[in-house]
Design an enzyme around this catalytic site. Structure first.
Site, short mmCIF file in Angstrom:
data_model
loop_
_atom_site.label_atom_id
_atom_site.label_comp_id
_atom_site.label_asym_id
_atom_site.label_seq_id
_atom_site.Cartn_x
_atom_site.Cartn_y
_atom_site.Cartn_z
N ASN A 1 -1.33 3.96 -9.24
CA ASN A 1 -2.85 3.82 -9.57
C ASN A 1 -3.57 4.88 -9.32
O ASN A 1 -3.42 5.74 -8.74
CB ASN A 1 -3.35 2.59 -8.74
N ARG B 1 -0.91 -3.47 -1.08
CA ARG B 1 0.11 -4.25 -1.75
C ARG B 1 0.73 -3.51 -2.91
O ARG B 1 1.64 -3.32 -2.98
CB ARG B 1 -0.78 -5.56 -2.16
N ASP B 2 -0.18 -3.40 -4.04
CA ASP B 2 0.50 -2.48 -5.31
C ASP B 2 0.90 -1.46 -5.11
O ASP B 2 1.82 -0.92 -5.85
CB ASP B 2 -0.47 -2.74 -6.50
N HIS C 1 -3.75 3.15 -14.41
CA HIS C 1 -2.68 4.32 -13.99
C HIS C 1 -3.06 5.51 -14.20
O HIS C 1 -3.41 5.86 -15.41
CB HIS C 1 -1.18 3.80 -13.97
N CYS D 1 4.66 1.97 -11.05
CA CYS D 1 5.27 0.84 -11.89
C CYS D 1 6.81 1.03 -11.89
O CYS D 1 7.45 1.74 -12.44
CB CYS D 1 4.76 0.46 -13.05
N HIS E 1 -7.81 -1.66 -14.38
CA HIS E 1 -6.81 -1.29 -13.56
C HIS E 1 -6.03 -0.47 -14.24
O HIS E 1 -4.99 -0.43 -15.22
CB HIS E 1 -5.87 -2.74 -13.24
#
Length: 297
Positions: free
Chosen positions: A246, A12-13, A206, A237, A204
């Site tokens: 990430n 997803r991300d 990056h 992002c 979370h």
């Protein structure tokens, strides 16, 4: 032996921020391989506008093809009531909602203030409670914002506490542009943990400046036991210039194994999956671990 939960966000991300489209069959194969490696929480999609996030347009088909009542949890991102309707139709057991600790980021991202963005979730949360669906909350820009610069830890704590009060069982704290260092991450975590129990917080990070693993190690030592990561370091992002993806799941697992932490994941299998995931995009994984263990590919 301590245990850590890893939330895999790559399907997803990770994929939603890649320019290249990945077909549904390949996504399902990626998810299958992630689960076979031992991951038990895998973000499978997002019920968002296909106009703005075309990579997630097949989320309903993905969810319909997965075994949602099994041992693996497949949460999906839900931004509004329409998305919630789709999530219910898919039969999901968990959803995720997003907030931000930066007014500038919130406006650029969803054209709403922080307060307005959270208010939009009231009906979503009500539906989730009625239907017995768990809700995870995300907070973006917990250290720096690409538009405002440094973010006050107290502001992060305020937004995280609001999500907790709304009914989120866990709050994921996102270093969206990857500028955190351990001392700044811990300063933020100290402020947030005064309002949200540390057992209900997740990290979370990056890896824009290569600090993600250091930040995870520091937060682990401070008591965090849940971390988000993306296979092969996929994603980034779209609202943060220069922000890389990430932290790679295989890098996090290598760290945890080195610390003697049980995360229930087979690293060689995961590395093979990292090469498969990156190969879908025509490149090699960004992670050091996947490159070092390339002989298992």
């Amino acid at each position: 032996m301590p245990t850590v939960k890893i939330v895999e966000v790559g399907p997803r991300d990770g994929l939603q921020n890649e320019k290249q489209q990945v077909d549904t069959a390949s996504k399902l194969e990626l998810i299958r391989r992630l689960a076979a490696s031992g991951l038990t929480t895998i973000e499978a999609g997002a019920f968002v506008s296909p106009k703005w996030v075309p990579q997630m347009a097949d989320s309903l088909h993905i969810l319909q093809a997965l075994e949602l009542s099994g041992s693996v949890n497949y949460p999906v991102l839900v931004p509004n009531d329409k998305g919630m309707e789709q999530a219910l139709a898919a039969g999901v057991r968990e959803i995720a909602v997003f907030g931000a600790a930066s007014e500038g980021f919130s406006q650029k991202n969803i054209n709403a203030s922080i307060a307005e963005s959270l208010a939009r979730f009231d009906s979503v949360m009500a539906t989730a409670r009625r239907e017995g669906i768990r809700v995870r909350g995300y907070v973006s820009c917990v250290v720096d914002c690409p538009y405002e610069g440094p973010i006050a830890p107290a502001k992060v704590a305020e937004v995280a506490a609001r999500l907790l009060d709304m009914g989120c069982y866990e709050i994921s704290l996102g270093d969206t542009i990857g500028t955190a260092t351990p001392n700044r991450a811990l300063d933020m975590l100290e402020a947030v943990s005064k309002l949200v129990p540390i057992a209900q917080l997740a990290g979370h990070f990056h890896d824009t400046y290569g600090m993600a693993i250091s930040n995870i190690h520091a937060c682990f030592q401070a008591g965090i036991r849940t971390f988000d990561s993306s296979i092969a370091g996929l994603g980034g992002c779209p609202y943060a210039r220069g922000a890389s993806g990430n932290v790679a799941t295989e890098d996090v697992v290598y760290l945890m194994h080195g610390l003697g932490v049980d995360c229930g994941i087979d690293l060689p299998s995961l590395v093979q999956t990292a090469w498969f995931a990156a190969g879908l995009l025509g490149r090699a994984p960004t992670s050091k671990v996947a490159q070092a263990m390339a002989t298992v590919h």
